[in-house]
Design an enzyme around this catalytic site. Sequence first.
Site, PDB file in Angstrom:
ATOM      1  N   ASP A 186       0.798  -1.223   0.000  1.00  0.00           N
ATOM      2  CA  ASP A 186       0.000   0.000   0.000  1.00  0.00           C
ATOM      3  C   ASP A 186       0.839   1.286   0.000  1.00  0.00           C
ATOM      4  OD1 ASP A 186      -1.482   2.262   1.522  1.00  0.00           O
ATOM      5  OD2 ASP A 186      -3.108   0.942   0.901  1.00  0.00           O
ATOM      6  N   ILE A 195      -5.256   2.447  -0.096  1.00  0.00           N
ATOM      7  CA  ILE A 195      -5.358   1.785  -1.395  1.00  0.00           C
ATOM      8  C   ILE A 195      -5.875   0.358  -1.215  1.00  0.00           C
ATOM      9  CG2 ILE A 195      -4.199   1.323  -3.564  1.00  0.00           C
ATOM     10  CD1 ILE A 195      -4.244   4.283  -2.565  1.00  0.00           C
ATOM     11  N   ASP A 196      -5.395  -0.322  -0.184  1.00  0.00           N
ATOM     12  CA  ASP A 196      -5.923  -1.649   0.128  1.00  0.00           C
ATOM     13  C   ASP A 196      -7.423  -1.595   0.399  1.00  0.00           C
ATOM     14  OD1 ASP A 196      -3.524  -2.942  -0.148  1.00  0.00           O
ATOM     15  OD2 ASP A 196      -3.087  -3.061   1.983  1.00  0.00           O
ATOM     16  N   ILE A 197      -7.837  -0.605   1.176  1.00  0.00           N
ATOM     17  CA  ILE A 197      -9.245  -0.483   1.545  1.00  0.00           C
ATOM     18  C   ILE A 197     -10.105  -0.210   0.308  1.00  0.00           C
ATOM     19  CG2 ILE A 197     -10.913   0.924   2.818  1.00  0.00           C
ATOM     20  CD1 ILE A 197      -8.663   1.308   4.943  1.00  0.00           C
TER      21      ILE A 197
END
Length: 394
Positions: A138, A166-168
Amino acid sequence: MQPLDNIKILDLSRVYAGPGGTMILGDLGAEVIRIESPEGTDSMRDWVPFVGEESTYYLCANRNKKSITLNLKDPEGKKLFFKMVKEADVILENFKTGTLERLGLGYDTLKSIKQELILCSVTGYGHTGPYKNEPGFDPVIQAIGGLMDVTGSPDGEPTRVGLPLIDIMTSQYVAISILSAIRLKDRTGVGQRIELSLLDVQISSLANVASSFLNAGKVSKRMGNSHSYIVPYQVFQCIDRPLMVSAGNDRLFKQLCIALNQSEWAEAEKYATNEKRVANRDELTKKIQSVFYENTADSWFKVLSKNGVPSGPVNNIEQVFDHPQVKAREAIEEVSHPTLGTIKLVKSPIRFSTLNVQTKAHPPILGEHTEQYLTTELGLNKEEIYRLKVNGVI
């Protein structure tokens, strides 16, 4: 009854971008089966802080799932996996590019087992291009994808967002894309190979920053807690703590001036439009700041709210969960856990009019459901399960 009651998902993913997506689908009723190696493959289980033996980081992304252990490099483990594929609707994985194929589990192989299967693959940079074999993390994506360059103080260093943003965001695209593929399969009977990359998601999230550059050649710079193209739209310091104020148009700016008892600012030609306020940013914001110093953030919030101006004090995490609106929305739930007794989790934010989205299962312990699943779903007996354990298959 839940929307995805009859959907079975095999989740081979790790960390957040994948697991966060299947957690959303699990909240909606899908049967999500996490598959890890017997030694464990999710580094998120190892990240502090811990409560008992469980990582609180792992707990945040894995409710409403089952966990089984399976060695996919072992021929027997692979055979068991293929049996599972026959009964599955969706497979999610986030191995590095090419890993699934090297394991003999590529899309063509899986599709030959079940033609209408949906496979969703998440990587850092996608399956094409010069960076396709690079690992995706991320903060690195935030750097490469431009987010860090527009985040932070103008005179400070580029700053990553304080969450794995970004992961979320990618986890949400995981859920959206899988739901879309399920809908398409229901209509056509055809499966799908879905490809998501963290970098693609990051680029898509640049929104106005991207549009300003692509269409007007504007290169956005870090503005701290201010907005590049809207004034006043920033944090102001009060007596006790900061307050975020978002006067996003001329009408709201006028209401802000009324609330601050400075109506003459709204009548001044040099502040009459947002474009002019941007041009006179420094002068105007200094004037506004001098007024906000006169009272507390909560007091100003009440005044601004009465005048219809969007604002809110900057809360720390303790203040967030003590906030009356958060409490009224019942955002936190207590969930029974086999080793920890009771844990607290943030609820799904989805609210249906006739459905109750709830946590029916705690984030599973590694391999918690292996024996049960192999017995009830694949028909193995105790002797076979014992042999698989001894041989390191499960």
